[in-house]
Motif scaffolding. Structure first.
Motif, PDB file in Angstrom:
ATOM      1  N   GLU A 103       2.261   9.272  -5.660  1.00 54.62           N
ATOM      2  CA  GLU A 103       2.423  10.856  -5.329  1.00 54.62           C
ATOM      3  C   GLU A 103       4.200  11.131  -6.359  1.00 54.62           C
ATOM      4  OE1 GLU A 103       5.786  10.838  -2.204  1.00 54.62           O
ATOM      5  OE2 GLU A 103       4.143   9.743  -0.509  1.00 54.62           O
ATOM      6  N   TYR A 104       4.834  10.408  -7.125  1.00 53.41           N
ATOM      7  CA  TYR A 104       5.763  10.322  -7.858  1.00 53.41           C
ATOM      8  C   TYR A 104       4.718  10.899  -9.286  1.00 53.41           C
ATOM      9  CZ  TYR A 104       9.544   9.589 -10.835  1.00 53.41           C
ATOM     10  OH  TYR A 104      10.782  10.098 -12.152  1.00 53.41           O
ATOM     11  N   GLU A 105       3.654  10.361  -9.966  1.00 48.68           N
ATOM     12  CA  GLU A 105       2.416  10.361 -10.871  1.00 48.68           C
ATOM     13  C   GLU A 105       2.429  12.284 -10.125  1.00 48.68           C
ATOM     14  OE1 GLU A 105       0.144   8.110 -12.140  1.00 48.68           O
ATOM     15  OE2 GLU A 105      -1.630   9.707 -13.171  1.00 48.68           O
ATOM     16  N   ALA A 106       2.018  12.311  -9.545  1.00 44.80           N
ATOM     17  CA  ALA A 106       1.607  14.144  -8.971  1.00 44.80           C
ATOM     18  C   ALA A 106       2.859  15.451  -9.566  1.00 44.80           C
ATOM     19  CB  ALA A 106       0.555  14.522  -8.458  1.00 44.80           C
ATOM     20  N   ARG A 107       3.617  14.805  -8.760  1.00 46.52           N
ATOM     21  CA  ARG A 107       4.824  15.826  -8.640  1.00 46.52           C
ATOM     22  C   ARG A 107       5.512  15.819  -9.985  1.00 46.52           C
ATOM     23  NH1 ARG A 107       9.628  16.648  -6.620  1.00 46.52           N
ATOM     24  NH2 ARG A 107      10.705  18.474  -7.727  1.00 46.52           N
ATOM     25  N   ALA A 132       0.608  -1.437  -0.051  1.00 43.48           N
ATOM     26  CA  ALA A 132       0.208  -0.028  -0.355  1.00 43.48           C
ATOM     27  C   ALA A 132       1.203   1.373  -0.386  1.00 43.48           C
ATOM     28  CB  ALA A 132      -0.834  -0.295   1.237  1.00 43.48           C
ATOM     29  N   LYS A 133       1.659   1.872   0.718  1.00 41.46           N
ATOM     30  CA  LYS A 133       3.106   2.228   0.878  1.00 41.46           C
ATOM     31  C   LYS A 133       3.786   2.456  -0.318  1.00 41.46           C
ATOM     32  CE  LYS A 133       5.008   5.474   2.429  1.00 41.46           C
ATOM     33  NZ  LYS A 133       4.602   7.401   2.133  1.00 41.46           N
ATOM     34  N   LEU A 134       3.813   1.450  -1.052  1.00 40.47           N
ATOM     35  CA  LEU A 134       4.577   0.872  -2.177  1.00 40.47           C
ATOM     36  C   LEU A 134       4.101   1.571  -3.685  1.00 40.47           C
ATOM     37  CD1 LEU A 134       6.669  -1.736  -2.295  1.00 40.47           C
ATOM     38  CD2 LEU A 134       7.536   0.513  -1.726  1.00 40.47           C
ATOM     39  N   ALA A 135       2.729   1.444  -3.353  1.00 39.53           N
ATOM     40  CA  ALA A 135       1.451   2.355  -4.679  1.00 39.53           C
ATOM     41  C   ALA A 135       1.405   3.956  -4.201  1.00 39.53           C
ATOM     42  CB  ALA A 135       0.108   1.262  -3.897  1.00 39.53           C
ATOM     43  N   GLU A 136       1.566   4.021  -2.497  1.00 39.51           N
ATOM     44  CA  GLU A 136       0.809   5.499  -2.453  1.00 39.51           C
ATOM     45  C   GLU A 136       2.495   6.581  -2.735  1.00 39.51           C
ATOM     46  OE1 GLU A 136       1.440   7.463   1.561  1.00 39.51           O
ATOM     47  OE2 GLU A 136      -0.061   5.864   1.721  1.00 39.51           O
ATOM     48  N   TYR A 137       3.570   5.904  -2.913  1.00 38.86           N
ATOM     49  CA  TYR A 137       4.963   6.413  -3.251  1.00 38.86           C
ATOM     50  C   TYR A 137       4.614   6.231  -5.125  1.00 38.86           C
ATOM     51  CZ  TYR A 137       7.777   6.375   0.122  1.00 38.86           C
ATOM     52  OH  TYR A 137       8.465   6.675   1.229  1.00 38.86           O
TER      53      TYR A 137
END
Lengths: 250, 250
Positions: free
Chosen positions: A203-207, A195-200
């Protein structure tokens, strides 16, 4: 944007590979042009040597940076180098994506820096920092780390991340004229659940959606220094690599 | 002393080669034992990959640092890595001698760091900094640079040399337990005449006579940090990689 992603990881099933895949997908969907130099997949040669030049100015003893300048003038770089220089000059945005090994890039990517950021193109004849050969382009480090963020806080066990990365941010990217963006970091990936990796990844896509317009990091321009190479005025507090002689850093 | 010199330069007629030759001669004459890893001459492979392990703990996807730990336990490193680990454990003094490229070692030497300072030997299981796997040993960077010293003064154009080298001094050498000595630097070698170069060779010889006994650089030991990985007390002003959160660096 025209984005060149230089990527180094030795495992195609790694989380780094997932970050690369996501970045290619979302940047493409947003209408940007992408090129990728996947250094492991290319079998990129990281070792700077005399073989990098098809003709030489000084044949007796190799002076690597002087031969870079000559090869740039003569069009005499080995093909693998010229191909990468062409990609670099094509792009307006460079992303270096890698696992942080010993506070730097893996050796295969250090070799890309050594061999591709050549004298005559990236720097030289006084071209550096805000007059660097790659000015007008943006660059960002995208990295994965086994660390926890507290370890690389300004007073953390391993020292301030911005100081550890000064050699790349200032010494390499800003030096050659890039506007340098804040790094993207996926932390403690060995200990992150799916779940945390999916969140990263999200986050990367948003960044990546903001990198064309966000404010770059501050680096002192050439004109802030005198003919003695020393800072003329005040040091900007965001320039972590500078301090007044003899002053404490804290 | 038992001195391991790890050396990287792509030209046998270079001034770096002259420094190496002088160091071997004077250290031998002083009765020390010397081993040299001349990475270019050895054709050292700098690229960390699955080939570095003769057996694997996790065969599905390569997790490089975990396989290092496993190979250390099993004695399963590729021969070129094991040979270098053996040299490292033999020595009491490590010298990394190289031309400073992009504020770091050449890629071939970065690969030596990536592949030889392995999890299980150099660090791991909480062994780091003053409990690092290589404690009891000393290490020194010996480098040549095209820069002038004023450029790397604390307020110099390129930033404080100590900050630029933090990733090597603290992040690599002190992290793995070495006592780290002040670097030896031969400056602006492109613009030095033969008399100046001869002077650098004599300076290096004089310096090597003191490395067994001189005071190492300061790095905060593990016990200066709390369970949150943050500094408990005062930051030592010599620890250029640390600063108080939000405080200015000057």
């Amino acid at each position: 944007m025209k984005v060149l992603i230089v990527y180094a990881h030795n495992e195609p099933k790694s989380f780094s590979a997932a970050l690369l895949e996501r970045s290619i997908r979302c940047l493409t969907e947003a209408g940007h042009e992408i090129r990728v130099s996947d250094l492991y997949e290319m079998g990129f040669n990281p070792v700077a040597s005399a073989d990098d030049f098809e003709s030489r100015r000084f044949s007796d003893a190799l002076q690597y940076d002087r031969e870079q300048k000559f090869s740039h003038e003569q069009g005499a770089f080995a093909q693998d180098i010229q191909t990468e220089i062409d990609k670099l000059l094509w792009c307006d945005t460079l992303i270096l994506q890698f696992p942080l090994w010993w506070w730097s890039v893996p050796a295969i990517m250090k070799g890309w820096i050594d061999r591709v950021l050549v004298n005559g193109v990236a720097y030289g004849k006084g071209k550096r920092m805000n007059t660097g050969g790659l000015k007008g382009r943006r660059a960002m480090l995208s990295l994965t780390s086994g660390c926890y963020p507290d370890m690389v806080a300004p007073d953390g066990l391993l020292g301030d991340l911005k100081i550890s990365l000064w050699h790349l941010h200032s010494g390499t990217l800003a030096y050659t004229g890039f506007e340098v963006l804040e790094p993207f970091v996926a932390w403690s990936i060995h200990y992150s659940d799916p779940a945390k990796l999916a969140e990263y990844l999200d986050e990367y896509e948003a960044r990546l959606a903001t990198i064309a317009t966000e404010e770059p990091m501050f680096f002192h321009p050439l004109e802030d220094f005198g003919p003695d190479w020393r800072m003329k005025g005040e040091i900007n507090p965001n320039s972590v690599g500078h301090r007044r002689d003899g002053e404490k850093t804290h």
